[in-house]
Design an enzyme around this catalytic site. Structure first.
Site, short mmCIF file in Angstrom:
data_model
loop_
_atom_site.label_atom_id
_atom_site.label_comp_id
_atom_site.label_asym_id
_atom_site.label_seq_id
_atom_site.Cartn_x
_atom_site.Cartn_y
_atom_site.Cartn_z
N LYS A 41 -13.73 5.39 3.50
CA LYS A 41 -12.78 4.58 4.26
C LYS A 41 -13.15 3.10 4.15
CE LYS A 41 -10.18 6.78 4.76
NZ LYS A 41 -9.99 8.21 4.66
N ARG A 89 3.31 4.68 -2.22
CA ARG A 89 3.06 5.39 -3.48
C ARG A 89 2.62 4.44 -4.60
NH1 ARG A 89 5.47 10.12 -5.03
NH2 ARG A 89 6.06 11.44 -3.28
N ASN A 113 8.19 8.52 -12.62
CA ASN A 113 6.91 8.73 -11.94
C ASN A 113 6.18 9.80 -12.73
OD1 ASN A 113 4.78 9.34 -10.23
ND2 ASN A 113 6.05 10.51 -8.80
N GLY A 114 4.97 9.48 -13.22
CA GLY A 114 4.19 10.44 -13.99
C GLY A 114 3.61 9.77 -15.22
N CYS A 147 3.81 5.90 -7.71
CA CYS A 147 5.14 5.53 -8.14
C CYS A 147 6.16 6.27 -7.28
CB CYS A 147 5.44 5.82 -9.60
SG CYS A 147 4.42 4.90 -10.75
N HIS A 168 -35.45 10.22 -1.14
CA HIS A 168 -35.55 10.61 -2.55
C HIS A 168 -34.95 9.56 -3.48
CE1 HIS A 168 -37.11 14.47 -1.36
NE2 HIS A 168 -36.10 14.60 -0.51
N TRP A 199 2.81 2.25 -9.45
CA TRP A 199 1.35 2.26 -9.48
C TRP A 199 0.99 2.32 -10.96
CZ3 TRP A 199 -2.70 5.59 -11.00
CH2 TRP A 199 -3.96 5.23 -10.53
N GLU A 255 -17.09 10.36 4.14
CA GLU A 255 -15.74 9.94 4.51
C GLU A 255 -15.76 8.52 5.08
OE1 GLU A 255 -12.80 10.51 4.08
OE2 GLU A 255 -11.64 9.91 5.82
N LYS A 305 -0.96 6.19 -2.51
CA LYS A 305 -1.03 7.50 -1.89
C LYS A 305 -0.34 8.50 -2.80
CE LYS A 305 -1.00 8.92 2.86
NZ LYS A 305 -2.42 8.72 3.10
C1 F6R Z 1 -8.68 8.43 1.05
C2 F6R Z 1 -7.51 9.11 0.55
C3 F6R Z 1 -7.64 9.85 -0.72
C4 F6R Z 1 -6.90 11.21 -0.61
C5 F6R Z 1 -6.89 11.91 -1.98
C6 F6R Z 1 -6.27 13.28 -1.90
O1 F6R Z 1 -8.42 7.76 2.25
O2 F6R Z 1 -6.47 9.06 1.14
O3 F6R Z 1 -8.95 10.04 -1.08
O4 F6R Z 1 -7.53 11.98 0.35
O5 F6R Z 1 -6.19 11.13 -2.90
O6 F6R Z 1 -4.94 13.21 -1.51
P1 F6R Z 1 -4.19 14.47 -0.94
O7 F6R Z 1 -4.86 14.86 0.32
O8 F6R Z 1 -2.78 14.03 -0.74
O9 F6R Z 1 -4.30 15.56 -1.97
#
Ligand code: F6R
Length: 607
Positions: free
Chosen positions: A483, A27, A98-99, A2, A502, A74, A479, A602
């Site tokens: 992705k 966001r 936001n929250g 958000c 396993h 979000w 990772e 994000k």
């Molecule tokens: C994956 C991704 C998320 C962030 C996670 C932590 O591509 O972006 O898994 O890595 O939400 O976010 P930060 O690093 O901002 O604490």
């Protein structure tokens, strides 16, 4: 998670509010809305889905006025519909949030019993009603907010507009970030400095519990006890230009390609290239005395922490515990007095990580933070702040922040080893020499972009994909899988390659591509044996290795991706590139929304 913005302006605000939302869409993009105050009315426009839908609404039905608030959502409570979109409003009050208001159910029941009716399923709407009740009873907006804030449990950043008061907005924060921007005869509220970048660079960061009245001539800030306070106004380094896409098709692509530059930029603050030594910021605790490190992070940042665990243990011989932040507090971790707790985060606002940080602080740990946003909550609560210099990361899938985190963590591990006497000055110089090679090696890895794009169609039809790695390449395998799943929606898992036998090997058939990360080196033979176990069962392997590794084990693979030959220390940085590019090109082949994948956002500021 958000984004909110508010403007008390000299001229019409609706376009500028939308522009601010555009820069915060990373966001959340489940819905968007604006509300202005105009001619004694609250003028509210909302639309579900991406911001583009709100833009369409505003085209036919503008929101005039020189003061307003806006939100990109979000979804947490309630589906991503127009009626759940912010701003939420009553006759008198409109607000964006936001929250999460954790006690919203109890507040809603209470308000319903008093005859208030709700039009959304959100937790936020209760706040609009609580403030509105006070205003309707004749209290001033400031008194109304003062009365309501202590009633809210959970996390919030709020911007509130009042129908009868067209000259100011009120903002408040607890747990979620909120900044005040100072312009020329205008004042702003925003979730971050990025949102306000084209409007102003003059930013004050509100502290926990602060609330603020913003008017054209400035802002009056109060702390949680309602005492007037000053918060320092700083010049934000974020320019509007730094958040443009340039000639790239997607932000994620741009950010992948920025890695040689931003890793070099980051390393330049942590090494002295002439002396070939590590240079860390001043710290007022005894690093040499650290006996145990607790690393806590989420998602991609957590995988950076997993790589760092290898480095701290191998170089400095310091034992490391590592946890995903959402689990950390709930296992009641044993934290010995005097320990070092290390938090890794791009945003510095991730709620789970921030809560873990505060838990560690309460339990006497020294707090070190590797963070990309130097003004974030985590940065401000750190004893040792280790910034990455990746620049704003807009693509929801983290890329350049990860490699910059690794660069800082490698420097920290080397320095810790040095002060603990586990590394000689010559060994330190050797490590620094390898780190200095990282930007060029990242460039060499990026040169394989077209090869990776050309093979993406081999992976795009898969329903499941496995990634394998050993040692520091095991977190890289995870990772890579993260992705791929987040931007292409293909189910993917990363495994330690020795763990396949396993259980997961039962999944292997011709339809499940297996991506093997195996730079040549001490672990190569073992990983290749695991790879052959997969191939013996009909598995289709994509081998990512250097020329030597491909020469030795590439035959019979579905495809190979060649990386430059690098020292094992920088291999995790370099091998991040092919897994990022593979996910990117597979997502492009599938036509998914690379920068704004479904359900994600994000900066995850809710627990
Ligand atoms: C994956 C991704 C998320 C962030 C996670 C932590 O591509 O972006 O898994 O890595 O939400 O976010 P930060 O690093 O901002 O604490």
């Amino acid at each position: 998670m958000c984004g909110i913005i508010g403007i008390v302006g000299k001229e019409a605000v609706s376009d500028r509010l939308v522009d601010g939302l555009k820069r915060m869409e990373y966001r959340g993009y489940d819905s968007a809305g604006v509300c202005t105050v105009h001619d004694g009315q609250l003028v509210r426009r909302r639309a579900e889905g991406k911001l583009a839908n709100l833009v369409q609404v505003l085209k036919s039905d503008d929101a005039p006025g020189n003061i307003g608030i806006a939100h990109t959502r979000w979804a947490t409570h309630g589906a991503p519909t127009t009626s759940n979109a912010h701003p939420h409003a009553t006759q008198e009050v409109a607000l964006v949030h936001n929250g999460i208001i954790e006690n919203f159910k109890q507040l809603r029941d209470e308000l319903t019993a008093r005859g208030r009716t709700f039009e959304s399923e959100t937790d936020t709407e209760v706040v609009a009603h609580l403030v509105s009740e006070q205003v309707e009873a004749g209290h001033s907006p400031a008194d109304a907010v003062k009365t309501v804030l202590p009633r809210l449990r959970g996390a919030f950043a709020l911007a509130i507009a009042f129908r009868q008061f067209p000259d100011f907005l009120i903002g408040a924060r607890l747990g979620s970030p909120l900044v005040v921007g100072y312009g020329d005869g205008e004042t702003y509220l925003g979730s971050d400095a990025l949102a306000l970048a084209p409007l102003t660079q003059q930013i004050a960061y509100l502290e926990e519990g602060d609330w603020v009245v913003i008017a054209r001539e400035g802002a009056q800030i109060f702390d949680k006890d309602n005492n007037p306070v000053e918060r320092e106004i700083t010049t934000s380094g974020v320019s509007a230009a730094s958040i443009e896409k340039g000639n790239y098709r997607h932000y994620m692509q741009k950010e992948i390609f920025e890695q040689p530059t931003v890793v070099a930029q980051t390393l330049s603050s942590y090494i002295r290239p002439l002396e070939q030594t590590v240079a860390l910021p001043q710290m007022d605790f005894d690093l040499a005395g650290v006996k145990r490190i607790t690393i806590v992070a989420c998602g991609t940042s957590y995988y950076a922490g997993m790589v760092a665990k290898y480095w701290f243990e191998t170089f400095a011989r310091v034992p490391v515990d590592i946890d995903v932040a959402s689990e950390f507090r709930y296992r009641d971790p044993v934290l010995e007095e005097g320990g070092l707790a290390l938090f890794i985060s791009q945003s510095g606002e991730t709620a789970d990580t921030l809560a873990a940080l505060r838990h560690c602080k309460e339990h006497g740990q020294t707090i070190a933070v590797v963070v990309n946003v130097p003004t974030s909550s985590m940065a401000r609560e750190a004893d040792l702040l280790l910034p990455t210099h990746a620049g704003p990361e807009i693509g929801v899938a983290s890329t350049k922040a990860f490699t910059c985190q690794l660069a800082v963590l490698a420097a920290l591990a080397a320095h810790l080893a040095l002060v603990k006497g586990k590394l000689s000055a010559e060994q330190e110089r050797e490590i620094v020499r390898h780190l200095i090679e990282a930007p060029a090696a990242l460039n060499a890895a990026l040169a394989h972009d077209e090869d990776i794009a050309a093979m993406a169609h081999l992976i795009a039809p898969a329903r499941d994909v496995l990634y394998l790695g050993r040692g520091p390449d095991y977190p890289l395998a995870m990772e890579g899988a993260l992705k791929l799943k987040e931007i292409s929606y293909i189910h993917a898992e990363g495994y330690a390659s020795g763990e396949m036998k396993h259980g997961p090997i039962a999944l292997i058939d011709e339809a499940v591509p297996v991506i093997v990360l195996a730079p040549s080196g001490p672990l190569f033979e073992k990983t290749v044996s695991n790879m052959q176990e997969v191939r013996a069962r009909g598995g289709k392997v994509v081998l990512i290795s250097d020329a030597e590794g491909i020469e030795e084990a590439g035959e019979g693979c579905l495809a190979t991706i060649e990386m430059p030959s690098v020292h094992p220390l920088i291999a995790p940085l370099v091998y991040a590139v092919p897994v990022q590019l593979l996910a990117y090109h597979v997502a492009c082949a599938k036509g998914t929304d690379v920068d704004q994948p479904r359900n994600l956002a994000k900066s995850v500021t809710v627990e």
